[in-house]
Scaffold this active site. Sequence first.
Site, short mmCIF file in Angstrom:
data_model
loop_
_atom_site.label_atom_id
_atom_site.label_comp_id
_atom_site.label_asym_id
_atom_site.label_seq_id
_atom_site.Cartn_x
_atom_site.Cartn_y
_atom_site.Cartn_z
N LYS A 22 -13.99 -2.51 -11.35
CA LYS A 22 -12.83 -3.23 -10.02
C LYS A 22 -12.02 -1.84 -9.17
CE LYS A 22 -9.07 -6.20 -9.66
NZ LYS A 22 -7.85 -5.85 -8.74
N SER A 23 -11.75 -1.07 -9.75
CA SER A 23 -11.09 -0.24 -9.87
C SER A 23 -11.21 0.45 -9.75
CB SER A 23 -10.04 0.20 -10.70
OG SER A 23 -9.29 -1.17 -11.14
N ARG A 41 4.28 -8.67 -1.91
CA ARG A 41 3.68 -8.02 -3.35
C ARG A 41 5.01 -6.82 -3.02
NH1 ARG A 41 -1.86 -8.47 -5.70
NH2 ARG A 41 -0.64 -6.72 -7.22
N SER A 85 2.11 2.82 -13.32
CA SER A 85 1.29 1.66 -12.19
C SER A 85 0.58 2.74 -12.05
CB SER A 85 2.72 1.21 -11.32
OG SER A 85 1.03 1.10 -9.79
N GLN A 88 -2.02 1.75 -9.76
CA GLN A 88 -2.09 2.14 -7.79
C GLN A 88 -0.75 2.72 -7.11
OE1 GLN A 88 -1.64 -1.81 -6.65
NE2 GLN A 88 -3.08 -2.94 -7.58
N ASP A 126 -4.59 -6.44 -17.20
CA ASP A 126 -5.00 -7.62 -16.55
C ASP A 126 -4.89 -8.81 -17.35
OD1 ASP A 126 -4.35 -6.64 -13.83
OD2 ASP A 126 -6.15 -5.51 -13.86
N LYS A 177 1.67 -9.84 -9.81
CA LYS A 177 0.45 -9.08 -9.69
C LYS A 177 -0.37 -10.56 -7.63
CE LYS A 177 0.16 -6.36 -12.39
NZ LYS A 177 -0.64 -4.76 -11.33
N ARG A 184 -7.96 -14.67 -11.59
CA ARG A 184 -8.17 -13.87 -12.95
C ARG A 184 -7.37 -14.97 -13.77
NH1 ARG A 184 -9.94 -8.95 -13.37
NH2 ARG A 184 -9.35 -7.21 -12.20
C1 S3P Z 1 -5.49 -1.20 -10.46
C2 S3P Z 1 -3.67 -0.95 -11.76
C3 S3P Z 1 -3.35 -2.00 -11.68
C4 S3P Z 1 -3.92 -3.55 -11.31
C5 S3P Z 1 -4.60 -4.07 -10.51
C6 S3P Z 1 -5.40 -2.52 -10.02
C7 S3P Z 1 -5.68 -0.49 -9.91
O1 S3P Z 1 -1.89 -2.26 -10.97
O2 S3P Z 1 -3.18 -4.87 -12.05
O3 S3P Z 1 -5.94 -4.65 -10.85
O4 S3P Z 1 -7.18 -0.44 -9.78
O5 S3P Z 1 -5.17 0.48 -9.84
P1 S3P Z 1 -0.79 -1.87 -11.05
O6 S3P Z 1 -0.72 -0.42 -10.74
O7 S3P Z 1 0.01 -2.15 -9.99
O8 S3P Z 1 -0.36 -1.69 -12.49
#
Ligand code: S3P
Length: 470
Positions: A35-36, A135, A183, A185, A346, A373, A419
């Site tokens: 997914k990421s 969020r 993080s 993200q 996750d 989350k 999840r």
């Molecule tokens: C992700 C980072 C994680 C994860 C999310 C996907 C990403 O979040 O929980 O499902 O793709 O960079 P955070 O960066 O907020 O921890």
Amino acid sequence: MKSTPVTLAELEHLMVAVPGGPLLGTVKGNIPGDKSMSHRAALFAGLADGESIIENFLVSGVTQAMLDALTDLGVKWSLDETTLHVWGKGVRGLQPPEAPINCGNSATTLRLLAGALAAAGVPAVLDGSAGLRSRPMKRIVEPLRKMNVPIEATGDGLAPLKLVERAEDEPLKPLNYTLPVASAQVKSCLMLAALAADGSTTLREPGPSRDHTERMLSSMGVEVHWEEKQNAHQQVSTVTTLKAPNPLRLNPLQMSLPGDFSAAAFLIVAALITPGSNVVLQQVGLNPTRTGLLEVLIQMGADIQVSNRSDQGGEPVGDLTIRCSKLKGFIFPPGSAANLVVRMIDEFPVYAVAAAFAEGVTEVRDAGELRLKESDRISALVQELLAIGVDIQETRDGFVIRGGGAVRGGSVQAHGDHRLAMALAVAGLASQQAVTIHQAEVVSESFPGFIPTLRALGANLSEAKIRRSV
Ligand code: S3P
């Protein structure tokens, strides 16, 4: 008598997991693409100059939000089963969208797009579902503003976020910044903005969050350097430096994405707790910033073998063989807990299920991020595991499970969290009686093939649609 037709919106999906025989077999090609990496590949390809081809792309609710956003920004793409073609427009070639971009439930879409739009200098509004609007976004807005990105949040740092236009001859300010929480993200958002900065940006993180952006941007020709540092208390921090390319150009991508470790995690725990199981999962992504769960499960006594290790597009992959195992509880060690937590962030819903079937006490700490989350993954998890008979207690930044007791089964809610829904279904495969999960349609956000994949291994898992109660 004439009956009134039921509309789709009035139907609620249930998923029913019934305890049964062992899970046996090999899952090839059915583990969805990561997914990421799917989010990143689609977006970065849109920012590249030329055509990218991405195989084993995750086709799901959250990645559809990213693809729709690319359409809104004038980027053309086409999907042939799981092969995605993207005709990139270049970072400064994105078009201003005509309406607010709807990121759905996907925080990755919103946070990564904010960085990309900051680099592009394009005016846009980023919005999403009610869940996404709750969020935290201050964590990207504050550092973006330090880079002179013209961005406004709603209320106290929430979506919708509004970006205004920035002229091409006005580069962003390079950033030297320590993220308050690890993080990927946030880090990725800032790295994308840093592509349009006047020099190099350095980001420090208090834990090794996933490094897919670093790997992918490097493969597209960007100069990125990242390293981990460990102190005497086993605390790991990371330093990432990105040099803005001059001229600002990204090479297109050509890669096949590894199977999503976070999707595989449900199959791993299902096989570990269902008596007699023996399952092989092929071509799973094994990036060490993602595999904290494997390390913890192996320390708990899990029989998991890794074979056929190789490299796929700059990411480590391998096959996993999982046999049902007697697990024992695990106390997250003080100091290194944060490092482990971020590398399995996750996986906690399904990890808690493994701990419920393990003998003894499991204690998770330093995991306060779980509250932010798709649901509050501490309180929702505790509430629903209690409902099926697990001995679990909520703490400020984690939970304590006294495992090994009978898991009764029962009726639970998904809390809008894919999840959580899948983890509860896994619990039902080894509990005393069935587990019925309400609002289970949310599973298609990240793993649309969850039910057929488990059924092919022999699981008694089914879905039903009922009229929604009002
Ligand atoms: C992700 C980072 C994680 C994860 C999310 C996907 C990403 O979040 O929980 O499902 O793709 O960079 P955070 O960066 O907020 O921890």
